[in-house]
Design a protein around this motif. Structure first.
Motif, PDB file in Angstrom:
ATOM      1  N   TYR A  63      -1.904  -0.735   3.004  1.00 25.60           N
ATOM      2  CA  TYR A  63      -1.670  -1.574   1.786  1.00 25.60           C
ATOM      3  C   TYR A  63      -0.423  -2.448   1.748  1.00 25.60           C
ATOM      4  N   LEU A  64      -0.378  -3.708   1.102  1.00 28.10           N
ATOM      5  CA  LEU A  64       0.499  -4.478   1.441  1.00 28.10           C
ATOM      6  C   LEU A  64       0.785  -5.390   0.151  1.00 28.10           C
ATOM      7  N   ILE A  65       2.033  -5.277  -0.057  1.00 26.79           N
ATOM      8  CA  ILE A  65       2.419  -6.057  -1.658  1.00 26.79           C
ATOM      9  C   ILE A  65       3.395  -7.163  -1.281  1.00 26.79           C
ATOM     10  N   GLY A  66       3.169  -8.436  -1.838  1.00 25.74           N
ATOM     11  CA  GLY A  66       4.170  -9.387  -1.841  1.00 25.74           C
ATOM     12  C   GLY A  66       5.086  -9.650  -2.940  1.00 25.74           C
ATOM     13  N   ALA A 250      11.996  -6.305  -0.874  1.00 28.55           N
ATOM     14  CA  ALA A 250      10.909  -5.706  -0.033  1.00 28.55           C
ATOM     15  C   ALA A 250      10.795  -4.067   0.119  1.00 28.55           C
ATOM     16  N   LEU A 251      11.815  -3.414  -0.090  1.00 31.44           N
ATOM     17  CA  LEU A 251      11.738  -2.029   0.246  1.00 31.44           C
ATOM     18  C   LEU A 251      10.851  -1.732  -1.384  1.00 31.44           C
ATOM     19  N   GLY A 252      11.157  -2.066  -2.444  1.00 30.15           N
ATOM     20  CA  GLY A 252      10.502  -1.795  -3.604  1.00 30.15           C
ATOM     21  C   GLY A 252       9.186  -2.146  -3.607  1.00 30.15           C
ATOM     22  N   ALA A 253       8.712  -3.481  -2.840  1.00 22.17           N
ATOM     23  CA  ALA A 253       7.229  -3.849  -2.718  1.00 22.17           C
ATOM     24  C   ALA A 253       6.500  -2.699  -1.915  1.00 22.17           C
ATOM     25  N   ALA A 254       7.354  -2.414  -0.648  1.00 23.59           N
ATOM     26  CA  ALA A 254       6.919  -1.408   0.182  1.00 23.59           C
ATOM     27  C   ALA A 254       6.355  -0.094  -0.401  1.00 23.59           C
ATOM     28  N   GLU A 255       7.268   0.483  -1.236  1.00 22.07           N
ATOM     29  CA  GLU A 255       7.119   1.572  -1.876  1.00 22.07           C
ATOM     30  C   GLU A 255       6.153   1.416  -3.030  1.00 22.07           C
ATOM     31  N   TYR A 256       5.830   0.562  -3.487  1.00 19.69           N
ATOM     32  CA  TYR A 256       4.519   0.122  -4.778  1.00 19.69           C
ATOM     33  C   TYR A 256       3.488   0.380  -3.708  1.00 19.69           C
ATOM     34  N   ALA A 257       3.387  -0.257  -2.582  1.00 21.35           N
ATOM     35  CA  ALA A 257       2.399  -0.392  -1.790  1.00 21.35           C
ATOM     36  C   ALA A 257       1.831   0.997  -1.362  1.00 21.35           C
ATOM     37  N   SER A 262      -1.702   4.983  -1.336  1.00 18.97           N
ATOM     38  CA  SER A 262      -2.052   6.287  -1.069  1.00 18.97           C
ATOM     39  C   SER A 262      -3.202   6.877  -1.924  1.00 18.97           C
ATOM     40  N   VAL A 263      -3.171   6.368  -3.406  1.00 19.54           N
ATOM     41  CA  VAL A 263      -4.424   6.546  -4.517  1.00 19.54           C
ATOM     42  C   VAL A 263      -5.512   6.142  -3.920  1.00 19.54           C
ATOM     43  N   LYS A 264      -5.479   4.693  -3.746  1.00 19.66           N
ATOM     44  CA  LYS A 264      -6.514   3.906  -3.560  1.00 19.66           C
ATOM     45  C   LYS A 264      -7.418   4.146  -2.438  1.00 19.66           C
ATOM     46  N   ARG A 265      -6.694   4.467  -1.109  1.00 13.84           N
ATOM     47  CA  ARG A 265      -7.313   4.715   0.097  1.00 13.84           C
ATOM     48  C   ARG A 265      -7.078   6.207   0.631  1.00 13.84           C
TER      49      ARG A 265
END
Length: 265
Positions: A63-66, A250-257, A262-265
């Motif tokens: 998962y990747l979040i921008g 970037a760290l917060g985005a990665a943690e949200y990802a 983890s839930v979605k896949r």
């Protein structure tokens, strides 16, 4: 092992982080942003991906979040989240005791209050003027004909403070050049610059709910002179993070990802 990414496309710098499924940082990078936000995101992701064995492209991430001002331009991102939320989460996972943030970015200043779960409780933002932002400090360093790193330490040796009255970056730069030409001590002029920025952070600190301490994020958090000035002006202790404060978005985005992936896949 599954990996999760966060890419923070800022106006000045683009940052990217990859976390493993346990939330450990396995790679990070910070690059100078290009004119094109998508190219910035691509370059940062390619660089950070190259640091992790087994990953060949962003498509290999679970998962990747921008995030950041160019968050809509992050290639292959599963979704994007505001930098305000990502900075709050980044600080939360780094130091759960931190509850108040001042984020000084390239073009704006934000005050953020963090809830117990890392989400945003309240925030305020000054994006009407670049005075006090990363670009402001870059302009000041140019006036002193020195690197940003050297300028950030210059005020620490000052015995007095030469006040800077201009509130606009352009006028402040002109005022500084005049003061230097008059022979005023450069470290004392620098102290005046740091104090003027610290005063601009006062409202943001109040909005973030800071009472005893404040955490700084963004590249300006590395400015030692600013940290000292904020402690003097705001009467708050500046709590330093163990992880690079410029990477918090970037760290917060990665943690949200990591949470969402983890839930979605």
């Amino acid at each position: 092992m599954k990996y999760f990414g966060g890419c923070d496309v800022g106006s000045t710098y683009t940052k990217a982080i990859i976390l493993d499924e346990n939330g450990k940082i396995v790679a990070d990078t910070t690059i100078k942003s290009k004119i094109n936000a998508e190219e910035s995101a691509k370059a940062a992701m390619e660089e950070v991906i190259s640091k992790v064995d087994g990953l060949k492209s962003s498509k290999d991430l679970t998962y990747l979040i921008g995030t950041g001002y160019g968050r809509n331009k992050v290639p292959f991102a599963d979704e994007n989240i505001s930098e305000i939320s990502c900075h709050a989460m980044g600080v939360h996972v780094t130091d759960p005791s931190a509850k108040a943030i001042i984020d000084i970015g390239g073009q704006d200043i934000k005050g953020i209050a963090i809830d117990d779960d890392g989400t945003v409780k309240n925030f305020a933002m000054n994006d009407k003027c670049s005075a006090g932002t990363g670009r402001f400090f870059e302009a000041m360093a140019r006036s002193f004909e020195m690197s940003l790193s050297d300028f950030s330490k210059l005020s620490l040796s000052a015995k007095n403070v030469v006040p800077i009255s201009a509130q606009c970056t352009v006028f402040a730069e002109s005022e500084v050049i005049t003061l230097v030409g008059e022979g005023k001590a450069m470290d004392e002029i620098a102290a005046g610059i740091e104090m003027s920025v610290a005063k601009r952070c006062f409202v943001m600190a109040k909005k973030s709910g800071a009472t005893h301490s404040i955490t700084l994020t963004g590249g300006c958090a590395k400015n030692d002179g600013l940290k000292k000035a904020i402690e003097q002006v705001l009467k708050l202790k500046v709590v330093e993070l163990k992880t690079d404060p410029q990477l918090m978005g970037a760290l917060g985005a990665a943690e949200y990802a990591r949470q969402k992936g983890s839930v979605k896949r």
